[in-house]
Design a protein around this motif. Structure first.
Motif, PDB file in Angstrom:
ATOM      1  N   GLY A 131      -2.889  26.178  18.122  1.00  0.00           N
ATOM      2  CA  GLY A 131      -2.551  27.585  17.913  1.00  0.00           C
ATOM      3  C   GLY A 131      -2.669  28.389  19.186  1.00  0.00           C
ATOM      4  N   ILE A 132      -3.726  28.122  19.961  1.00  0.00           N
ATOM      5  CA  ILE A 132      -3.914  28.833  21.233  1.00  0.00           C
ATOM      6  C   ILE A 132      -2.793  28.485  22.212  1.00  0.00           C
ATOM      7  CG2 ILE A 132      -5.396  29.030  23.260  1.00  0.00           C
ATOM      8  CD1 ILE A 132      -7.787  28.599  21.366  1.00  0.00           C
ATOM      9  N   ILE A 133      -2.488  27.181  22.320  1.00  0.00           N
ATOM     10  CA  ILE A 133      -1.434  26.748  23.244  1.00  0.00           C
ATOM     11  C   ILE A 133      -0.095  27.346  22.833  1.00  0.00           C
ATOM     12  CG2 ILE A 133      -0.156  24.757  24.129  1.00  0.00           C
ATOM     13  CD1 ILE A 133      -2.754  23.111  23.696  1.00  0.00           C
ATOM     14  N   LYS A 134       0.245  27.204  21.546  1.00  0.00           N
ATOM     15  CA  LYS A 134       1.521  27.751  21.062  1.00  0.00           C
ATOM     16  C   LYS A 134       1.553  29.264  21.169  1.00  0.00           C
ATOM     17  CE  LYS A 134       1.745  25.637  17.042  1.00  0.00           C
ATOM     18  NZ  LYS A 134       2.270  25.200  15.725  1.00  0.00           N
ATOM     19  N   GLY A 135       0.389  29.908  21.042  1.00  0.00           N
ATOM     20  CA  GLY A 135       0.342  31.359  21.164  1.00  0.00           C
ATOM     21  C   GLY A 135       0.852  31.822  22.519  1.00  0.00           C
ATOM     22  N   PHE A 136       0.329  31.218  23.587  1.00  0.00           N
ATOM     23  CA  PHE A 136       0.793  31.577  24.927  1.00  0.00           C
ATOM     24  C   PHE A 136       2.259  31.206  25.126  1.00  0.00           C
ATOM     25  CE2 PHE A 136      -3.780  31.690  25.932  1.00  0.00           C
ATOM     26  CZ  PHE A 136      -3.815  32.856  26.682  1.00  0.00           C
TER      27      PHE A 136
END
Length: 554
Positions: free
Chosen positions: A84-89
């Motif tokens: 989620g963090i990676i896809k968020g950026f």
């Protein structure tokens, strides 16, 4: 025309209108719904398939060993937050690409795509280090070594494949941002098929292969990541529809020039947009993980089994609601940019109509899920899917089924509230309204709801039911706060302009005067009150004195 210290009308003749401010096309409800379904159905289907894939992985884990069974919920929680963090950026292009498409800056999208891959490359070492650190961290926390071995084995191949994993996620977000939802669906099917074909035989020891448990599933996913990243490159290189974007360049001088352009024009957006998308992803899963951990430590076996069924349903629904939110971002972003380029009443109406349709779609999806959950055979089948009922006594079976039914009714409320919250949040994200929705989610869901749930059980013995109900209340409050903000903006009947409010356009005034224009072939709806030098509307837009997109959808 010199501006005096009085309110002036800016009149533009018909020729100016045609050259600088083309008349916009008014969306109909049917067209807005068509846009939603055409873009949204493949995206929702892809995330739905991914949800099913994670469910099957859970079942495979239960078929391998008890340690894998106990470790998979931890794996899913870590995966949901880290990915989620990676896809968020890497989801920053969801907003930017829509704006560039509206402005027909196609080659600039190619620059954005290469820059997104650079951001993915920068995130890869962080992901790799985090995945390698999972095993030692869980050992330090005192988790059973056999469970840690399963979890660490799963993440080992993912750590090795981290650079390609981040790059694949970057390519997927670019595809979504361009509205290529069918390509995204094809990619999702390809990813799941390759992961299952390689991973499941290794996990279960089929075809004479070694039984690797969760490590086998990890190897399958890592292999599929490599395959699908290469397929994306081949598709981009040979598909004619992607030629205008200039995704590939070989001229070193041009590549360095593009890199400079990305750094100066887009990189800061990853801090403003991407960081908030990443925070939202953590907020979505963190509160659920806290409640899951609390129930595992404080409740009996039957309550944990019933709660596990609910967690599977909630995680599946969260993935689907996230896909609807992605769709909303993509549809609203170009409409928002159209308003900035041409401050016309029709663009305002288009944003409001598409926003309402987006919201109705999410509510409709929630009602479908709620309707299925009230059908006893459906809920009973789901309970048997996730719980080995044959291993329980008759009294334990009755307790599990009764608790599952109670929690299902509570979570029906959660799903309905969540559809409103994610619908508004996606619409606001498409207009770069990101900070306050994130703060609402953080406060009401992660902090307030979790605290109310744990305090209610610790001091008043309200049970697991209250823990889930408090989550539903928190989600409802977060969505309500977003809705109230939107309604308040609508009550004011105005659109904010630049920070010092040097000029404004009243919505009701625009509508009435736009009618005058249609009769008299002239604009009379733009007013200003400033001592600045002469400028046209288009010059004001390019100089930064532009309309802030509409924040309300009601």
């Amino acid at each position: 025309m010199a501006r005096k210290n009085t309110e002036l009308q800016l009149v533009i003749d018909e020729t100016d209108i045609e050259e600088s401010l083309p008349i916009a096309e008014l969306l109909s409800f049917r067209l807005a719904m068509k846009n939603q379904l055409k873009t949204g159905i493949p995206i929702v289907a892809t995330f739905g398939l991914l949800s099913g894939f994670y469910t099957i992985n859970d079942l495979i884990a239960k078929a391998t060993s008890i340690s894998a069974t106990q470790g998979y919920p931890i794996i899913f929680t870590i995966t949901a937050n880290s990915f989620g963090i990676i896809k968020g950026f890497l989801s920053t292009p969801h907003v930017i690409s829509g704006e560039l498409l509206q402005q027909k800056e196609l080659t600039t999208i190619g620059i954005l795509r290469r820059g997104n891959l650079l951001v993915a490359t920068a995130l890869a070492p962080i992901a790799m280090g985090s995945f390698f650190a999972i095993g030692p961290t869980l050992n330090a926390l005192g988790i059973d070594p056999s469970i840690v071995d399963e979890i660490a084995g799963y993440y080992l191949p993912l750590a090795i494949a981290s650079p390609l994993l981040c790059a694949l996620l970057a390519e997927q977000q670019i595809v979504i941002s361009l509205g290529q939802s069918r390509l995204f669906l094809a990619s999702g099917i390809s990813f799941i098929a390759a992961s299952a074909a390689i991973g499941y035989p290794l996990a279960l020891g089929w075809l004479g292969l070694p039984n690797l448990g969760m490590e086998g599933i990890g190897i399958g996913i890592a292999s599929s990541v490599t395959i699908n990243f290469l397929l994306f490159q081949l598709y981009f290189a040979f598909r004619e529809s992607f030629k205008p974007y200039a995704f590939f360049k070989t001229n070193i001088k041009e590549l360095f020039s593009d890199l400079k352009y990305f750094v100066t024009h887009f990189l800061k957006e990853y801090g403003k947009i991407g960081s908030l998308f990443a925070t939202q992803a953590v907020v979505e899963w963190l509160s659920l993980g806290l409640i899951y951990l609390y129930i595992a430590l404080h409740f009996d076996k039957t309550t944990n089994l019933a709660a596990d069924v609910m967690f599977q349903l909630i995680m599946g629904y969260n993935i689907i609601s996230t896909s609807i939110m992605f769709t909303n971002r993509i549809l609203i972003a170009p409409l928002s940019q159209a308003l900035l380029d041409n401050p016309h009443i029709i663009h305002l109406k288009n944003i409001k109509l598409q926003g309402r349709v987006n919201l109705l779609t999410g509510i409709g999806a929630a009602l479908v899920v709620d309707g299925l959950m009230v059908i006893p055979p459906v809920l009973n089948a789901l309970t048997h899917l996730f719980v080995d009922m044959n291993a329980l006594s008759d009294s334990e079976q009755d307790a599990v089924q009764s608790m599952t039914q109670t929690l299902a009714y509570i979570n029906m409320l959660r799903f309905l509230f969540d559809s409103v919250r994610t619908g508004i949040m996606g619409n606001m994200a498409g207009q770069r309204q990101l900070l306050r929705p994130t703060l609402y989610n953080l406060f009401f869901i992660t902090i307030l709801a979790s605290a109310l749930g744990i305090i209610g059980d610790e001091f008043f013995d309200l049970g697991a039911e209250w823990l889930f109900l408090s989550q539903a209340i928190g989600i409802g409050c977060a969505g309500g706060a977003m809705a109230i903000e939107s309604l308040w903006q609508n009550r004011e009947s105005s659109i904010e302009t630049n920070a010092n409010d040097s000029y404004c356009i009243e919505v009701e005034d625009i509508e009435s005067r736009n009618s005058d224009y249609q009769q008299n072939n002239r604009y009379s709806w733009f007013c200003c009150n400033t001592e600045e030098s002469d400028t046209t509307i288009q010059e004001q837009a390019s100089s930064g004195n532009v309309l802030t997109p509409l924040k309300n959808f009601f």
